[in-house]
Motif scaffolding. Structure first.
Motif, PDB file in Angstrom:
ATOM      1  N   ALA A   1     -31.221  -4.191  -4.539  1.00  0.00           N
ATOM      2  CA  ALA A   1     -30.516  -3.340  -3.591  1.00  0.00           C
ATOM      3  C   ALA A   1     -30.685  -3.843  -2.164  1.00  0.00           C
ATOM      4  O   ALA A   1     -31.506  -4.723  -1.887  1.00  0.00           O
TER       5      ALA A   1
ATOM      6  N   SER B   1     -35.881  -0.415 -10.079  1.00  0.00           N
ATOM      7  CA  SER B   1     -34.575  -0.146  -9.474  1.00  0.00           C
ATOM      8  C   SER B   1     -34.199   1.317  -9.625  1.00  0.00           C
ATOM      9  O   SER B   1     -34.364   1.901 -10.698  1.00  0.00           O
TER      10      SER B   1
ATOM     11  N   GLY C   1     -24.584   2.206 -12.237  1.00  0.00           N
ATOM     12  CA  GLY C   1     -25.560   1.161 -12.505  1.00  0.00           C
ATOM     13  C   GLY C   1     -25.856   0.271 -11.322  1.00  0.00           C
ATOM     14  O   GLY C   1     -26.580  -0.723 -11.447  1.00  0.00           O
ATOM     15  N   SER C   2     -25.319   0.631 -10.152  1.00  0.00           N
ATOM     16  CA  SER C   2     -25.549  -0.170  -8.952  1.00  0.00           C
ATOM     17  C   SER C   2     -26.876   0.230  -8.305  1.00  0.00           C
ATOM     18  O   SER C   2     -27.077   1.405  -7.978  1.00  0.00           O
ATOM     19  N   PRO C   3     -27.799  -0.719  -8.110  1.00  0.00           N
ATOM     20  CA  PRO C   3     -29.092  -0.359  -7.501  1.00  0.00           C
ATOM     21  C   PRO C   3     -28.933   0.066  -6.050  1.00  0.00           C
ATOM     22  O   PRO C   3     -28.295  -0.617  -5.250  1.00  0.00           O
ATOM     23  N   GLN C   4     -29.506   1.229  -5.727  1.00  0.00           N
ATOM     24  CA  GLN C   4     -29.470   1.749  -4.368  1.00  0.00           C
ATOM     25  C   GLN C   4     -30.765   1.459  -3.615  1.00  0.00           C
ATOM     26  O   GLN C   4     -30.759   1.284  -2.394  1.00  0.00           O
TER      27      GLN C   4
ATOM     28  N   SER D   1     -30.916   3.354  -9.520  1.00  0.00           N
ATOM     29  CA  SER D   1     -29.489   3.034  -9.576  1.00  0.00           C
ATOM     30  C   SER D   1     -28.635   4.288  -9.665  1.00  0.00           C
ATOM     31  O   SER D   1     -29.078   5.339 -10.150  1.00  0.00           O
ATOM     32  N   ASP D   2     -27.387   4.172  -9.191  1.00  0.00           N
ATOM     33  CA  ASP D   2     -26.455   5.295  -9.262  1.00  0.00           C
ATOM     34  C   ASP D   2     -25.785   5.325 -10.630  1.00  0.00           C
ATOM     35  O   ASP D   2     -26.113   4.538 -11.526  1.00  0.00           O
TER      36      ASP D   2
ATOM     37  N   SER E   1     -34.553  -0.803  -4.339  1.00  0.00           N
ATOM     38  CA  SER E   1     -35.365  -1.647  -5.217  1.00  0.00           C
ATOM     39  C   SER E   1     -36.803  -1.656  -4.734  1.00  0.00           C
ATOM     40  O   SER E   1     -37.061  -1.690  -3.528  1.00  0.00           O
TER      41      SER E   1
END
Length: 239
Positions: free
Chosen positions: A4, A58, A64-67, A60-61, A69
């Protein structure tokens, strides 16, 4: 390995603070927590067989996108420490989104004596100071992270080779970084109470800026597991 744009670096220090923070910072609604180990070879530094190992956590939203880390690292010793931190920073730069990542480095010192500066007294009567400093480059987000805190005193001792190496490298590379630390005077407090207070001071501050939650209950349930210090006695002469 996706990283992220907000990266928290935690070291499993002998006092147990780094591991306790890693466990107590929990996902807020809408985020899920996942983790995986990593190993980065250090052969190119002449350290054949040595690796920069640790855990990448991670948050993640739903897509699956890491916000956020977390790099949860062992307390590397020289000469591995500098090489490991250099490789981890290279990994962050290559795997983070196109925008420049921001590093958040919580480092808690054992409460002893009194820090001079802004002191927050809570309902339980403890005196706790929150210190934060921008290192490397700065931006709007790093300004927000240090807002409401004071700069660490010149007497602050960072007895962690990985953290010392990291701070020196980000200064050179001009990576936006914020060091967050807490200490204070806890007269009449037990060691466990003091641990909880400084952890909550740092944990609450970091969590509210990166959309996570600090779980006081996790610290109470699991405690702060300390390990025997392997600090060489001669280093005390240079602190």
């Amino acid at each position: 390995m996706r990283v992220a744009s907000m990266v928290v670096v935690l070291v499993r220090d002998s006092a147990g603070y780094g591991a306790a923070l890693a466990d107590a910072l929990r996902p807020s609604p809408g985020l899920t927590r996942g983790s995986s180990p990593f190993d980065l070879p250090l052969d190119k530094y002449g350290l054949n067989g040595e690796k920069a190992s640790g855990e990448l956590v991670s948050f993640s939203d739903s897509s699956g996108s890491p916000q956020v880390s977390f790099f949860v690292l062992p307390d590397y010793r020289p000469p591995v420490a500098a090489c490991a931190m250099n490789e981890i920073l290279a990994l962050i730069s290559s795997e983070a989104p196109s925008i420049q990542p921001v590093l958040i480095v919580p480092f808690i010192t054992r409460p002893s004596g009194c820090f001079h500066g802004m002191v927050n007294a809570t309902k339980t009567g403890q005196l706790t100071t929150l210190h934060a400093a921008e290192i490397g480059a700065s931006n709007e987000f790093t300004h927000l992270l240090v807002d409401g805190s004071i700069k660490p005193p010149p007497s602050l001792q960072i007895r962690s080779e990985p953290i010392q190496c990291l701070l020196e490298i980000v200064r050179v590379l001009k990576i936006p970084t914020v060091l967050v630390t807490s200490g204070g005077q806890h007269q009449g407090k037990s060691s466990s109470d003091s641990d909880l207070e400084v952890l909550q001071c740092v944990g609450d501050h970091v969590a509210k800026h990166i959309n996570l939650e600090f779980s006081k209950e996790t610290v109470i349930e699991t405690g702060v597991e300390k390990s025997a210090s392997i600090q060489e006695p001669w280093r005390e002469l240079y602190l």
